[in-house]
Structure formats: C-alpha cells, structure tokens
Motif scaffolding. Structure first.
Motif, PDB file in Angstrom:
ATOM      1  N   SER A 146       0.799  -1.225   0.000  1.00  0.00           N
ATOM      2  CA  SER A 146       0.000   0.000   0.000  1.00  0.00           C
ATOM      3  C   SER A 146       0.834   1.278   0.000  1.00  0.00           C
ATOM      4  O   SER A 146       0.290   2.378  -0.009  1.00  0.00           O
ATOM      5  N   LEU A 147       2.140   1.142   0.013  1.00  0.00           N
ATOM      6  CA  LEU A 147       2.979   2.343   0.061  1.00  0.00           C
ATOM      7  C   LEU A 147       3.997   2.391  -1.057  1.00  0.00           C
ATOM      8  O   LEU A 147       4.609   1.383  -1.404  1.00  0.00           O
ATOM      9  N   ARG A 148       4.154   3.606  -1.582  1.00  0.00           N
ATOM     10  CA  ARG A 148       5.188   3.825  -2.588  1.00  0.00           C
ATOM     11  C   ARG A 148       6.207   4.819  -2.052  1.00  0.00           C
ATOM     12  O   ARG A 148       5.877   5.649  -1.200  1.00  0.00           O
ATOM     13  N   VAL A 149       7.446   4.719  -2.537  1.00  0.00           N
ATOM     14  CA  VAL A 149       8.459   5.718  -2.202  1.00  0.00           C
ATOM     15  C   VAL A 149       8.812   6.453  -3.482  1.00  0.00           C
ATOM     16  O   VAL A 149       9.035   5.831  -4.516  1.00  0.00           O
ATOM     17  N   VAL A 150       8.837   7.775  -3.403  1.00  0.00           N
ATOM     18  CA  VAL A 150       9.256   8.574  -4.546  1.00  0.00           C
ATOM     19  C   VAL A 150      10.636   9.136  -4.221  1.00  0.00           C
ATOM     20  O   VAL A 150      10.819   9.824  -3.220  1.00  0.00           O
ATOM     21  N   GLU A 151      11.587   8.829  -5.065  1.00  0.00           N
ATOM     22  CA  GLU A 151      12.945   9.330  -4.846  1.00  0.00           C
ATOM     23  C   GLU A 151      13.201  10.472  -5.826  1.00  0.00           C
ATOM     24  O   GLU A 151      12.931  10.343  -7.023  1.00  0.00           O
ATOM     25  N   VAL A 152      13.729  11.573  -5.285  1.00  0.00           N
ATOM     26  CA  VAL A 152      13.973  12.756  -6.111  1.00  0.00           C
ATOM     27  C   VAL A 152      15.449  13.109  -6.043  1.00  0.00           C
ATOM     28  O   VAL A 152      15.995  13.264  -4.953  1.00  0.00           O
ATOM     29  N   LYS A 153      16.099  13.240  -7.186  1.00  0.00           N
ATOM     30  CA  LYS A 153      17.536  13.562  -7.182  1.00  0.00           C
ATOM     31  C   LYS A 153      17.850  14.660  -8.178  1.00  0.00           C
ATOM     32  O   LYS A 153      17.296  14.684  -9.274  1.00  0.00           O
ATOM     33  N   LYS A 154      18.799  15.495  -7.795  1.00  0.00           N
ATOM     34  CA  LYS A 154      19.242  16.529  -8.739  1.00  0.00           C
ATOM     35  C   LYS A 154      20.284  15.923  -9.657  1.00  0.00           C
ATOM     36  O   LYS A 154      21.267  15.345  -9.216  1.00  0.00           O
ATOM     37  N   LYS A 155      20.042  16.066 -10.961  1.00  0.00           N
ATOM     38  CA  LYS A 155      20.992  15.493 -11.912  1.00  0.00           C
ATOM     39  C   LYS A 155      21.821  16.550 -12.614  1.00  0.00           C
ATOM     40  O   LYS A 155      22.798  16.257 -13.284  1.00  0.00           O
ATOM     41  N   GLY A 156      21.402  17.784 -12.486  1.00  0.00           N
ATOM     42  CA  GLY A 156      22.153  18.857 -13.136  1.00  0.00           C
ATOM     43  C   GLY A 156      21.614  20.186 -12.677  1.00  0.00           C
ATOM     44  O   GLY A 156      20.486  20.282 -12.197  1.00  0.00           O
ATOM     45  N   GLY A 157      22.439  21.203 -12.832  1.00  0.00           N
ATOM     46  CA  GLY A 157      21.968  22.532 -12.476  1.00  0.00           C
ATOM     47  C   GLY A 157      22.429  22.977 -11.109  1.00  0.00           C
ATOM     48  O   GLY A 157      23.176  22.296 -10.420  1.00  0.00           O
ATOM     49  N   ASP A 158      21.931  24.106 -10.711  1.00  0.00           N
ATOM     50  CA  ASP A 158      22.376  24.741  -9.491  1.00  0.00           C
ATOM     51  C   ASP A 158      21.703  24.153  -8.255  1.00  0.00           C
ATOM     52  O   ASP A 158      20.497  23.917  -8.227  1.00  0.00           O
ATOM     53  N   ARG A 159      22.509  23.948  -7.208  1.00  0.00           N
ATOM     54  CA  ARG A 159      22.006  23.315  -6.000  1.00  0.00           C
ATOM     55  C   ARG A 159      20.928  24.141  -5.299  1.00  0.00           C
ATOM     56  O   ARG A 159      19.932  23.622  -4.820  1.00  0.00           O
ATOM     57  N   VAL A 160      21.154  25.448  -5.258  1.00  0.00           N
ATOM     58  CA  VAL A 160      20.202  26.326  -4.575  1.00  0.00           C
ATOM     59  C   VAL A 160      18.859  26.292  -5.289  1.00  0.00           C
ATOM     60  O   VAL A 160      17.797  26.217  -4.663  1.00  0.00           O
ATOM     61  N   GLU A 161      18.935  26.320  -6.614  1.00  0.00           N
ATOM     62  CA  GLU A 161      17.709  26.278  -7.408  1.00  0.00           C
ATOM     63  C   GLU A 161      16.964  24.959  -7.155  1.00  0.00           C
ATOM     64  O   GLU A 161      15.745  24.915  -7.062  1.00  0.00           O
ATOM     65  N   TYR A 162      17.735  23.887  -7.043  1.00  0.00           N
ATOM     66  CA  TYR A 162      17.147  22.573  -6.783  1.00  0.00           C
ATOM     67  C   TYR A 162      16.429  22.566  -5.440  1.00  0.00           C
ATOM     68  O   TYR A 162      15.302  22.088  -5.322  1.00  0.00           O
ATOM     69  N   GLU A 163      17.094  23.113  -4.442  1.00  0.00           N
ATOM     70  CA  GLU A 163      16.474  23.130  -3.118  1.00  0.00           C
ATOM     71  C   GLU A 163      15.219  23.985  -3.090  1.00  0.00           C
ATOM     72  O   GLU A 163      14.225  23.633  -2.461  1.00  0.00           O
ATOM     73  N   GLU A 164      15.271  25.107  -3.810  1.00  0.00           N
ATOM     74  CA  GLU A 164      14.077  25.949  -3.910  1.00  0.00           C
ATOM     75  C   GLU A 164      12.939  25.196  -4.564  1.00  0.00           C
ATOM     76  O   GLU A 164      11.794  25.265  -4.148  1.00  0.00           O
ATOM     77  N   PHE A 165      13.277  24.480  -5.607  1.00  0.00           N
ATOM     78  CA  PHE A 165      12.265  23.703  -6.329  1.00  0.00           C
ATOM     79  C   PHE A 165      11.604  22.701  -5.391  1.00  0.00           C
ATOM     80  O   PHE A 165      10.386  22.577  -5.344  1.00  0.00           O
ATOM     81  N   CYS A 166      12.439  21.987  -4.618  1.00  0.00           N
ATOM     82  CA  CYS A 166      11.901  20.983  -3.701  1.00  0.00           C
ATOM     83  C   CYS A 166      10.993  21.619  -2.659  1.00  0.00           C
ATOM     84  O   CYS A 166       9.920  21.117  -2.365  1.00  0.00           O
ATOM     85  N   ASN A 167      11.466  22.733  -2.105  1.00  0.00           N
ATOM     86  CA  ASN A 167      10.679  23.377  -1.056  1.00  0.00           C
ATOM     87  C   ASN A 167       9.413  24.010  -1.573  1.00  0.00           C
ATOM     88  O   ASN A 167       8.366  23.956  -0.949  1.00  0.00           O
ATOM     89  N   ARG A 168       9.511  24.636  -2.755  1.00  0.00           N
ATOM     90  CA  ARG A 168       8.368  25.401  -3.271  1.00  0.00           C
ATOM     91  C   ARG A 168       7.361  24.533  -3.989  1.00  0.00           C
ATOM     92  O   ARG A 168       6.165  24.688  -3.817  1.00  0.00           O
ATOM     93  N   GLU A 169       7.856  23.621  -4.821  1.00  0.00           N
ATOM     94  CA  GLU A 169       6.927  22.865  -5.667  1.00  0.00           C
ATOM     95  C   GLU A 169       6.584  21.490  -5.100  1.00  0.00           C
ATOM     96  O   GLU A 169       5.444  21.062  -5.123  1.00  0.00           O
TER      97      GLU A 169
END
Lengths: 176, 213
Positions: A146-169
């Motif tokens: 009944s449970l799924r895990v979603v794994e999210v990884k940054k593969k390219g680009g700026d780290r700060v932008e990635y973190e913003e994306f995770c937090n905001r979206e």
C-alpha cells in the motif's frame, strides 16, 4: 519487465547523453555503454515501445529493508569526494499513476520538460544557469503493497535552485 | 622509486609506502598519492596528528561533525581495521579499495555482511535490521508506521532467510545479494577509478618527483 518471457535476452535500454558521455536510463550503477549487449543496442525505440505495451508498465521495483537502509547518506562515501547531491524521498499511499500525474502537473506549472519511462521521470528546466538547466530525476518504488516511495535527485543545475524547487513545488503537495 | 620522504613519515605515523599500497590494491601509485592528499586534509581537520579520528571522518563525510549515528559508526568501525580508535593511511587506502569498481565482488559482499552484522555474531538478525531501518527513518523524511516496518521486515526475511531461523547467515546473504545486485550499489564509488583527474581540487604533489628534484 517483470514478465520472464520478455526478460530473456532483453535488456531494457534507453540512451541519452549526459556530461558528454553516453548513458543508459538504467544508469544508477553507472554502467558504461560498452557493457550493454549488442542485441539491445540494435533494438529500435519503437520496438521497445511495442514490447513495453504488452507488459504491465507501472510495476515499480520493490524495495526490501536493505534497499531502504542503503538510502542512508552515511553509506554514501561519495561525500568524501564531492558535495554530494542529496536524494529526497517521500512516501505516498496513492497509486503510481497518481504520483506520476502529480509530478507532471508540477513540471507543467514551472514549464519543465518531462521525459518518462516506467517509473522513472526526468524533469528539465529551460532556464540556463551557470551549471546548466536544472535537471531532476524521480523514481517510484514499491515499499509495501500500500505504500510507494518517490525518490527525487538533482541530476544537473544549481544546487540552490534545486532546493528551492523541492521546497516550493514538491513539499507542498507531498502528501500526494 | 620505493623510498619516500622521511619528513612525511615523521608527521604521519600512519603513512605507508605508496608503492606497497598500490601493489596490494587496485590503485596505482599516483592514485595512492592522490588519496594521500585527501587523507592529509581529513586527518588534519580537527586534530592535526596525521590520523583520522571519528569526528574527522564524520566531518569529511557529512560536513557536520556532530552527526554521530549508527551508520557512521559502523563505517568508521570497519575502516579502523585493528580497532585502534583511529584510521591510519593504510586503513584508509585498503578500506577504500573495497569500494573500487575493480575490487572483487566477494570483498564487497563480505564488507556489507560485516556492516550489517551490528553485534558481530556472524549473523544478521532481524532485530539488527529493524534497528538499522529505524535509524534510517529517523534521519530521513520517510515516515513509516510500525506495521509497515514489520511488513517490510517480513518481506525481506521471507526472501533472504532461507532456513527461516530468524537470521541471515553469510551464505544466505551471498545468495540474497546475487538475486538483488542493486544492494551492492553503495559498495562501488566510480570516482575511485580515476581519482587523479576526477578531483582537480587536489594539488597533485608527487613525492617521487620531489625526490628527483
């Protein structure tokens, strides 16, 4: 590709270019292109698609306890050598198809392009930063029936932008 | 070519001859020397004594030395080969060698078995796996109920614990890994294949060259 009939001699391959190197989508183990069998390389994209249509497309790989344990950043010695791109993981109680739609929705909102295969997706932004466009890879696994895990990884680009994306979206809709 | 600067030996009690280390591992001499550069910076980060203590190891891995936890302890414990309480250069190179892409799969599997056998009984017990699962859940955003944890443990032991005695022995572990090769993913650091070019931040400093001039 859980059907044994399709597994014989078949290696699921999708090729793309990343970091000036030919990679396959099964590249979590950093396989080189040379390690793929000749048979799979000669199979065209459309043949692959046809095969896939006959199998249950959305059966995520199942995780066992040791898979989960190895998620620990403490087991990732790459921290000795680089900054380390953290993977974030979220648990979801909904169906795989639901999760995929949610991710596609997010991508649409921020105008990211989406490339997907089975339970993996790749979201890529168009805005070029110093480190290239923000590229995020997601993968869905089954934890329990009944449970799924979603794994999210940054593969390219700026780290700060990635973190913003995770937090905001991502985080706001994490309860899926 | 077999000698090295005695100055290095005095400052770094744990230092070993790069040529010897290269002959015992998958690393080349220049790669061992590149590792020495890395080793020097890690071993000096908290106490400048040429040895890596637990704090320095954690700092190197997670950039945060306060992070004392189960997994960090296990890895440190295994790197500290003779249980000295610190990691010297030989330990460092030999332990990292197991993570080299060319290291024998057997060594990698044995390493993980020791890693997960928390109390060193020679078996990976269900309770130990549960302990590690919980430790992982504490450090991550994953939230699971007790029931889910039990389901995951059941599933895992159903597959791995063939004789159903509640624990996984070495041969069961080998079989389990054969069926689930992704478990060995953490045991290979592709960076190690090409250290001297992968890490431009190293000031590559060959002792061999130094002696020649």
């Amino acid at each position: 590709m859980n059907n044994k009939w399709f597994k014989r001699g078949f290696k699921h391959v999708k090729i793309y270019i990343e970091d000036d190197k030919l990679c396959s989508v099964n590249d979590n183990e950093n396989d080189d292109i040379e390690s793929l069998s000749d048979q799979s390389l000669s199979e065209s994209e459309s043949e692959l698609d046809t095969r896939m249509r006959f199998t249950n497309l959305l059966r995520p790989a199942s995780l066992n306890a040791f898979d989960i344990i190895s998620f620990s950043r403490d087991f990732d010695l790459s921290g000795l050598f680089e900054d380390g791109t953290d993977g974030a993981r979220f648990v979801s109680g909904t169906h795989v198809s639901n999760i995929i739609s949610k991710l596609e929705e997010i991508a649409k909102v921020v105008s990211f392009s989406v490339r997907k295969k089975d339970c993996r997706m790749r979201l890529e932004g168009s805005r070029e930063g110093v480190k290239g466009p923000l590229t995020i890879a997601t993968e869905i696994f089954e934890l329990t029936p009944s449970l799924r895990v979603v794994e999210v990884k940054k593969k390219g680009g700026d780290r700060v932008e990635y973190e913003e994306f995770c937090n905001r979206e991502l985080k706001p809709i994490i309860d899926f | 070519m077999g000698c090295f600067s005695s100055k290095a030996r005095r400052k770094f009690p744990g230092h070993e001859d790069p040529v010897l280390l290269a002959s015992q591992t998958a690393f080349s001499v220049s790669e061992v020397e590149a590792l020495f550069e890395l080793y020097k910076s890690i071993s000096a980060s908290v106490i400048d004594d040429g040895l890596i203590n637990k704090e320095e190891f954690q700092l190197a891995l997670f950039k945060n030395r306060k992070r004392e936890n189960l997994f960090a302890n296990r890895i440190f414990y295994l790197f500290d080969v003779d249980r000295k309480g610190f990691i010297d250069f030989g330990d460092f190179v030999r332990s990292l060698n197991v993570f080299h892409p060319n290291a024998p799969q057997e060594d990698k599997i044995n390493f993980t078995f020791k890693l997960y056998d928390l109390d060193g009984t020679g078996y990976i017990e269900r309770q130990e796996v549960k302990q590690m699962l919980i430790a992982l859940l504490c450090e991550s955003e994953l939230k699971l109920t007790d029931d889910s944890i039990e389901i995951i443990l059941d599933k895992t032991f159903l597959e791995a614990d063939v004789d159903q005695d509640g624990k996984i022995n070495k041969s069961e572990w080998h079989n389990f890994v054969d069926r689930n090769p992704s478990l060995m993913k953490i045991m290979t650091l592709p960076y190690l294949r090409d250290i001297t070019t992968t890490f431009p931040s190293f000031v590559f400093h060959s002792e061999v060259d130094e002696i020649a001039t």
